[in-house]
Design an enzyme around this catalytic site. Structure first.
Site, PDB file in Angstrom:
ATOM      1  CD  GLU A 192      -1.312  -0.066   3.668  1.00  0.00           C
ATOM      2  OE1 GLU A 192      -1.968   0.974   3.779  1.00  0.00           O
ATOM      3  OE2 GLU A 192      -1.425  -1.042   4.430  1.00  0.00           O
TER       4      GLU A 192
ATOM      5  CB  CYS B 224      -2.479  -4.566   6.406  1.00  0.00           C
ATOM      6  SG  CYS B 224      -1.864  -3.060   7.109  1.00  0.00           S
TER       7      CYS B 224
ATOM      8  CG  HIS C 177      -2.536  -6.911  10.511  1.00  0.00           C
ATOM      9  ND1 HIS C 177      -1.384  -6.571   9.832  1.00  0.00           N
ATOM     10  CD2 HIS C 177      -3.170  -5.740  10.782  1.00  0.00           C
ATOM     11  CE1 HIS C 177      -1.335  -5.263   9.701  1.00  0.00           C
ATOM     12  NE2 HIS C 177      -2.405  -4.731  10.271  1.00  0.00           N
TER      13      HIS C 177
HETATM   14  P1  HMG Z   1      -3.966   6.309  21.738  1.00  0.00           P
HETATM   15  O1  HMG Z   1      -5.390   6.710  21.670  1.00  0.00           O
HETATM   16  O2  HMG Z   1      -2.962   7.386  21.900  1.00  0.00           O
HETATM   17  O3  HMG Z   1      -3.708   5.270  22.880  1.00  0.00           O
HETATM   18  O4  HMG Z   1      -3.555   5.485  20.448  1.00  0.00           O
HETATM   19  P2  HMG Z   1      -4.710   4.783  24.053  1.00  0.00           P
HETATM   20  O5  HMG Z   1      -5.015   5.914  24.943  1.00  0.00           O
HETATM   21  O6  HMG Z   1      -5.848   3.991  23.484  1.00  0.00           O
HETATM   22  O7  HMG Z   1      -3.691   3.803  24.798  1.00  0.00           O
HETATM   23  C1  HMG Z   1      -3.256   2.629  24.176  1.00  0.00           C
HETATM   24  C2  HMG Z   1      -3.163   1.543  25.237  1.00  0.00           C
HETATM   25  O8  HMG Z   1      -2.115   1.906  26.147  1.00  0.00           O
HETATM   26  C3  HMG Z   1      -4.422   1.401  26.081  1.00  0.00           C
HETATM   27  O9  HMG Z   1      -4.544   0.016  26.364  1.00  0.00           O
HETATM   28  C4  HMG Z   1      -4.073   2.166  27.354  1.00  0.00           C
HETATM   29  O10 HMG Z   1      -4.793   1.724  28.504  1.00  0.00           O
HETATM   30  C5  HMG Z   1      -2.614   1.850  27.477  1.00  0.00           C
HETATM   31  P3  HMG Z   1      -5.897  -0.762  25.960  1.00  0.00           P
HETATM   32  O11 HMG Z   1      -7.022  -0.062  26.647  1.00  0.00           O
HETATM   33  O12 HMG Z   1      -6.030  -0.631  24.452  1.00  0.00           O
HETATM   34  O13 HMG Z   1      -5.656  -2.158  26.432  1.00  0.00           O
HETATM   35  N1  HMG Z   1      -1.832   2.832  28.264  1.00  0.00           N
HETATM   36  C6  HMG Z   1      -0.826   2.475  29.068  1.00  0.00           C
HETATM   37  N2  HMG Z   1      -0.312   1.281  29.404  1.00  0.00           N
HETATM   38  C7  HMG Z   1       0.733   1.257  30.266  1.00  0.00           C
HETATM   39  N3  HMG Z   1       1.276   2.382  30.818  1.00  0.00           N
HETATM   40  C8  HMG Z   1       0.762   3.610  30.529  1.00  0.00           C
HETATM   41  C9  HMG Z   1      -0.330   3.693  29.621  1.00  0.00           C
HETATM   42  N4  HMG Z   1      -1.041   4.713  29.101  1.00  0.00           N
HETATM   43  C10 HMG Z   1      -1.966   4.170  28.287  1.00  0.00           C
HETATM   44  N5  HMG Z   1       1.312   4.703  31.074  1.00  0.00           N
HETATM   45  C11 HMG Z   1      -4.168   3.886  18.743  1.00  0.00           C
HETATM   46  C12 HMG Z   1      -3.828   4.088  20.218  1.00  0.00           C
HETATM   47  C13 HMG Z   1      -4.156   2.404  18.443  1.00  0.00           C
HETATM   48  C14 HMG Z   1      -5.572   4.447  18.489  1.00  0.00           C
HETATM   49  C15 HMG Z   1      -3.129   4.640  17.872  1.00  0.00           C
HETATM   50  O14 HMG Z   1      -1.844   4.153  18.113  1.00  0.00           O
HETATM   51  C16 HMG Z   1      -3.425   4.564  16.385  1.00  0.00           C
HETATM   52  O15 HMG Z   1      -4.256   5.298  15.847  1.00  0.00           O
HETATM   53  N6  HMG Z   1      -2.670   3.654  15.645  1.00  0.00           N
HETATM   54  C17 HMG Z   1      -2.830   3.500  14.202  1.00  0.00           C
HETATM   55  C18 HMG Z   1      -4.051   2.660  13.842  1.00  0.00           C
HETATM   56  C19 HMG Z   1      -3.897   1.196  14.177  1.00  0.00           C
HETATM   57  O16 HMG Z   1      -2.812   0.684  14.291  1.00  0.00           O
HETATM   58  N7  HMG Z   1      -5.051   0.480  14.267  1.00  0.00           N
HETATM   59  C20 HMG Z   1      -5.036  -0.937  14.526  1.00  0.00           C
HETATM   60  C21 HMG Z   1      -6.208  -1.671  13.889  1.00  0.00           C
HETATM   61  S1  HMG Z   1      -6.393  -1.270  12.142  1.00  0.00           S
HETATM   62  C22 HMG Z   1      -5.114  -2.177  11.363  1.00  0.00           C
HETATM   63  O17 HMG Z   1      -4.479  -2.982  11.970  1.00  0.00           O
HETATM   64  C23 HMG Z   1      -4.837  -1.842   9.932  1.00  0.00           C
HETATM   65  C24 HMG Z   1      -3.542  -1.083   9.693  1.00  0.00           C
HETATM   66  O18 HMG Z   1      -2.442  -1.936   9.836  1.00  0.00           O
HETATM   67  C25 HMG Z   1      -3.572  -0.415   8.314  1.00  0.00           C
HETATM   68  C26 HMG Z   1      -3.811  -1.273   7.085  1.00  0.00           C
HETATM   69  O19 HMG Z   1      -4.590  -2.199   7.052  1.00  0.00           O
HETATM   70  O20 HMG Z   1      -3.227  -0.891   6.041  1.00  0.00           O
HETATM   71  C27 HMG Z   1      -3.343   0.041  10.710  1.00  0.00           C
END
Ligand code: HMG
Length: 396
Positions: free
Chosen positions: A74, A106, A232
């Site tokens: 991609e 992906c 993935h």
């Molecule tokens: P965010 O909103 O900044 O993070 O971004 P959050 O507040 O949701 O925190 C993440 C986790 O860390 C949470 O755990 C928190 O509790 C924890 P969860 O509730 O999920 O179990 N946390 C902590 N843990 C330990 N110590 C601390 C602490 N603070 C918080 N101090 C988000 C997270 C994934 C939204 C962001 O990184 C993002 O937008 N990433 C990109 C999108 C992505 O990867 N999506 C995954 C599914 S889609 C996919 O896989 C397709 C893709 O590969 C693309 C394609 O297909 O081409 C992306």
């Protein structure tokens, strides 16, 4: 199978400090330790060529055996010319070869993989093999929540009628698709836009749908235990959430689910945690990670594989680890690409990212110093564009 990664990486603890968040958020919260960062001489073509070069070198197979070459990506480098054509030239693949590129976020690499399985099953291979290469550079805006989930790399795979690592089951794959806007990259952008929390939900819905479909299609085979599952891996925590969802569907309690994660999934997350999201190649890097850790113990056992691509499409399928896998993997020095990397400071990483937009317009540097530098490079190199705006690559 073989993989390649960019020469540089960032420690996520450094990134966390620079962004003013506790390092534990990235390391424990997301489950990633390092992210690969591509430099100006690296792009999806050079990563794909490096991975394929290692694949041929370590497997003892030859480019002359290839009758089908599909590149899943991609991060295309051209609206028309596929990365597969560059690869065809760089690797010296045969002229009698079907060559093209596949895209579905992906899932693009898996689309290529299933195409190759059908090519083999239809009898089109006539003793030849298919080369499938998944190659991408994952970029999100600097400072955005997606930033710590960046990465980059390529996985190259050979598919043939006599599998040496994993035997896949043609026709036994569970599918799921839905039109969603969880993650997208408009044509004018090099970095992706994402509705992060929604994307997590879409991934989990797709997993449920594909797994249920697989259970329906596989019939009695679905009753056989899957001793490990590779997912993935945009970041390690996502695979953990995915496994929890699957265990729920299987009716397992919380304690069993937690124990199962450590045995069934954790070994597949070791390499991804050092590279970050590599989009199309992510599932297959997790498979390499699993085989690297446990191929001997898994001989003749069945494993699950889950591929997700935003937008969205997903498949759940299975494979049997072969008896030969352990010997082949141990002869491969699997983790070698990670040993020679350079750690970047955050200002160095940000400078590289700021330069990304110019790379597709950079003219080839014809100075004697640049030519000398190229002669010293052992790996494929992106040099820039020529006066007709054609991309130029060098490889000694
Ligand atoms: P965010 O909103 O900044 O993070 O971004 P959050 O507040 O949701 O925190 C993440 C986790 O860390 C949470 O755990 C928190 O509790 C924890 P969860 O509730 O999920 O179990 N946390 C902590 N843990 C330990 N110590 C601390 C602490 N603070 C918080 N101090 C988000 C997270 C994934 C939204 C962001 O990184 C993002 O937008 N990433 C990109 C999108 C992505 O990867 N999506 C995954 C599914 S889609 C996919 O896989 C397709 C893709 O590969 C693309 C394609 O297909 O081409 C992306």
């Amino acid at each position: 199978m073989s993989f390649a990664v960019p020469q540089a990486y960032v420690e996520l603890s450094d990134l966390a400090t620079a962004r003013g968040v506790p390092p534990s958020k990235y390391i424990d919260g997301l489950g990633t330790h390092q992210m690969a960062v591509a430099g100006p001489a690296e792009d999806p073509v050079t990563l794909a060529a490096s991975a394929a070069q290692r694949l041929f070198a370590t497997s003892g197979r030859s480019p002359s055996e290839i009758g089908l070459c599909i590149v899943g990506t991609e991060t295309a480098v051209d609206h028309s010319k596929p990365i597969a054509s560059y690869l065809h030239g760089l690797l010296g693949l045969p002229r009698a070869c079907r060559v093209f590129e596949t895209k579905h976020a992906c899932f693009g690499g898996t689309a290529g993989l299933f195409n190759a399985i059908d090519w083999l099953a239809a009898g089109s291979a006539r003793g030849r093999s298919a080369l499938i290469v998944c190659t991408d550079i994952a970029r999100y805006p600097i400072g955005s929540p997606g930033e710590p989930t960046q990465g980059g790399g390529a996985v190259a795979m050979l598919l043939s009628e006599r599998p040496r690592l994993v035997e896949l089951s043609p026709g036994k794959s569970g599918c799921y698709a839905q039109d969603v806007h969880d993650f997208w990259r408009p044509l004018h952008r090099k970095d992706a836009l994402v509705d992060g929390h929604f994307s997590v939900q879409c991934y989990l819905d797709a997993l449920s749908g594909a797994y249920e479909d697989w259970r329906r299609i596989a019939g009695d085979e679905a009753k056989r235990p899957l001793v490990r599952t590779c997912y993935h891996v945009p970041y390690g925590k996502m695979a953990r959430k995915a496994h929890q969802r699957r265990c729920q569907l299987d009716g397992l309690d919380e304690a069993t689910t937690e124990a199962r994660f450590h045995t069934d999934v954790a070994p597949s997350l070791r390499l991804p945690a050092q590279v970050g999201n590599i989009y199309t190649g992510s599932l297959y890097l997790s498979l390499i990670s699993l085989l690297h850790a446990e191929a001997a113990a898994l001989a003749n056992q069945h494993i699950g594989l889950f591929s997700y691509g935003s937008g969205c499409a997903a498949e759940f399928f299975t494979g049997r680890v072969t008896e030969e896998a352990a010997a082949l993997i141990s002869a491969m020095d699997v983790a070698a690409p990670l040993r020679t990397r350079t750690r970047l400071s955050i200002p160095e990483y940000e400078a590289l990212r700021r330069g990304d937009a110019d790379q597709d317009r950079r003219p080839v540097d014809k100075s004697p110093e640049a030519s000398q530098l190229l002669r010293e490079q052992a790996s494929p190199h992106y040099c820039g564009i020529d006066p007709q705006e054609r991309r130029v690559y060098a490889w000694q």
